[in-house]
Structure formats: structure tokens, C-alpha cells
Design a protein around this motif. Sequence first.
Motif, mmCIF file in Angstrom:
data_model
loop_
_atom_site.group_PDB
_atom_site.id
_atom_site.type_symbol
_atom_site.label_atom_id
_atom_site.label_comp_id
_atom_site.label_asym_id
_atom_site.label_seq_id
_atom_site.Cartn_x
_atom_site.Cartn_y
_atom_site.Cartn_z
ATOM 1 N N TRP A 135 0.842 -1.202 0.000
ATOM 2 C CA TRP A 135 0.000 0.000 0.000
ATOM 3 C C TRP A 135 0.873 1.246 0.000
ATOM 4 O O TRP A 135 0.613 2.223 -0.720
ATOM 5 C CB TRP A 135 -0.923 -0.018 1.221
ATOM 6 C CG TRP A 135 -2.108 0.870 1.068
ATOM 7 C CD1 TRP A 135 -2.116 2.243 1.151
ATOM 8 C CD2 TRP A 135 -3.454 0.483 0.785
ATOM 9 N NE1 TRP A 135 -3.388 2.723 0.954
ATOM 10 C CE2 TRP A 135 -4.223 1.669 0.732
ATOM 11 C CE3 TRP A 135 -4.078 -0.759 0.593
ATOM 12 C CZ2 TRP A 135 -5.598 1.652 0.477
ATOM 13 C CZ3 TRP A 135 -5.437 -0.772 0.347
ATOM 14 C CH2 TRP A 135 -6.189 0.410 0.282
ATOM 15 N N VAL A 173 2.397 1.738 -3.438
ATOM 16 C CA VAL A 173 1.376 2.209 -4.381
ATOM 17 C C VAL A 173 1.124 3.704 -4.179
ATOM 18 O O VAL A 173 0.978 4.472 -5.138
ATOM 19 C CB VAL A 173 0.066 1.408 -4.211
ATOM 20 C CG1 VAL A 173 -1.099 2.089 -4.927
ATOM 21 C CG2 VAL A 173 0.250 -0.019 -4.715
ATOM 22 N N SER A 174 1.113 4.113 -2.929
ATOM 23 C CA SER A 174 0.827 5.523 -2.633
ATOM 24 C C SER A 174 1.926 6.449 -3.142
ATOM 25 O O SER A 174 1.707 7.655 -3.270
ATOM 26 C CB SER A 174 0.623 5.717 -1.131
ATOM 27 O OG SER A 174 1.859 5.586 -0.452
ATOM 28 N N GLY A 201 -0.507 8.143 -10.903
ATOM 29 C CA GLY A 201 -1.862 7.605 -10.789
ATOM 30 C C GLY A 201 -2.022 6.284 -11.520
ATOM 31 O O GLY A 201 -3.129 5.757 -11.611
ATOM 32 N N SER A 215 -3.161 2.085 -8.135
ATOM 33 C CA SER A 215 -4.082 2.389 -7.044
ATOM 34 C C SER A 215 -4.414 1.077 -6.348
ATOM 35 O O SER A 215 -4.067 -0.004 -6.844
ATOM 36 C CB SER A 215 -5.350 3.094 -7.550
ATOM 37 O OG SER A 215 -5.995 2.301 -8.537
ATOM 38 N N CYS A 216 -5.076 1.182 -5.210
ATOM 39 C CA CYS A 216 -5.236 -0.002 -4.369
ATOM 40 C C CYS A 216 -6.517 0.121 -3.556
ATOM 41 O O CYS A 216 -6.874 1.223 -3.139
ATOM 42 C CB CYS A 216 -4.016 -0.069 -3.435
ATOM 43 S SG CYS A 216 -3.811 -1.611 -2.570
ATOM 44 N N LYS A 233 -14.992 -0.286 -9.353
ATOM 45 C CA LYS A 233 -13.736 -0.215 -10.111
ATOM 46 C C LYS A 233 -13.186 -1.610 -10.385
ATOM 47 O O LYS A 233 -12.704 -1.899 -11.478
ATOM 48 C CB LYS A 233 -12.703 0.622 -9.348
ATOM 49 C CG LYS A 233 -11.409 0.817 -10.123
ATOM 50 C CD LYS A 233 -10.519 1.829 -9.445
ATOM 51 C CE LYS A 233 -9.228 2.029 -10.248
ATOM 52 N NZ LYS A 233 -8.382 3.080 -9.665
ATOM 53 N N SER A 293 -13.785 5.710 -5.892
ATOM 54 C CA SER A 293 -13.958 4.928 -4.672
ATOM 55 C C SER A 293 -15.291 4.207 -4.581
ATOM 56 O O SER A 293 -15.585 3.618 -3.559
ATOM 57 C CB SER A 293 -13.803 5.840 -3.454
ATOM 58 O OG SER A 293 -14.777 6.862 -3.499
#
Length: 158
Positions: A52, A55-56, A61, A64-65, A121, A157
Motif C-alpha cells: 500500500w 502504491v501511494s 496515478g 491504485s489499491c 472499479k 472509490s
Amino acid sequence: MHRSYVNDDITVFWDSDRCFHAKKCIHGAPSVFDRNKRPWIDVNAAPNPRIWQAVSQCPSGALSCVYNHGIRIDFNESECRSIAYDGDAEIGECCYRAADDTWTIVHTGVSPAYGGKGIAKRLVFRVTEEAERRKKQLVPVCSYAAKVLAPRDSDMSN
Ligand code: SF4
């Protein structure tokens, strides 16, 4: 190219069109992100918080996770849709129309009780991955799918 990588707890999304190879992910978690391997992302190769965090750090972009929240995503080609399940209960779908070499995504929906978990998503990515693997052209008429697949997204989201 759109790909998702799933372990028991998280799903990592990657959009190659956005990736400009800054390699922040590789530096952040080299056991997970390795350009010399196929697939190049192994979400079982490090603890989830490490993944995580890496990914951040992605500046583009492209990565994402989301947490899976115990929701499973299946793909059913005969029904032209991906389907989200909570146990045996169907709680979401992404539907497309197949004609010649084109898949047109016409609807993406998740039960309101499951909103905000990234399930929509995951559903769109699953259809997109399957289309790309079959070399089908993808046309997102569904406004949500169009947003997910746009060159730049904002809030994905749902
Ligand atoms: S950090 Fe993002 S932009 Fe850089 S290589 Fe990784 S996925 Fe691509």
C-alpha cells in the motif's frame, strides 16, 4: 493496458497508459514490483502495508489499491458481465454488449450497502482485462466505466 492484482485482502490496479516508469513503486517494494517478471506485480511478495505504501508513492496515478472487504469478483462471458459476490449473494455487476470485435460497457452497479469500497472499479477492471486479453475494442458507454478508463480519473472509490 489495465490489470488488477489480487491477494486475499487487497487489489492493486495498474494502468499502463499512465505509467511513466518513475520506478517509485520498484524502489518502495522491489519484491512486489519487478519489471523483469511476468506478471510484473506480485501482491503476495510483501506485507500489505508495504504494498500500500509503495502504491501511494506512484506519481502518475497508474497504480491504485483497494481493500477487498471479502468481496469476490467473477467474470461470466456467456452473460457478458463481471459479477461481485459477498458469499453467495450477488451485490454488483458490470455488463457489456458484445458485437463483432467490440465490447460496449453499458452498466456498472453495486448495491448501495456496498458503496465506497472500490467494488465498481474492480468490476470495470475485470471486464477491461478480459476484453484486452481477447483483443476486443472496449467502448465504455456507462458513465462510471468511462470515468475509470479515462486518461485521468478523480474519485474512483465507488
Ligand atoms: S511508480 Fe507509478 S509511474 Fe512509476 S513505474 Fe511504478 S507504476 Fe509506473
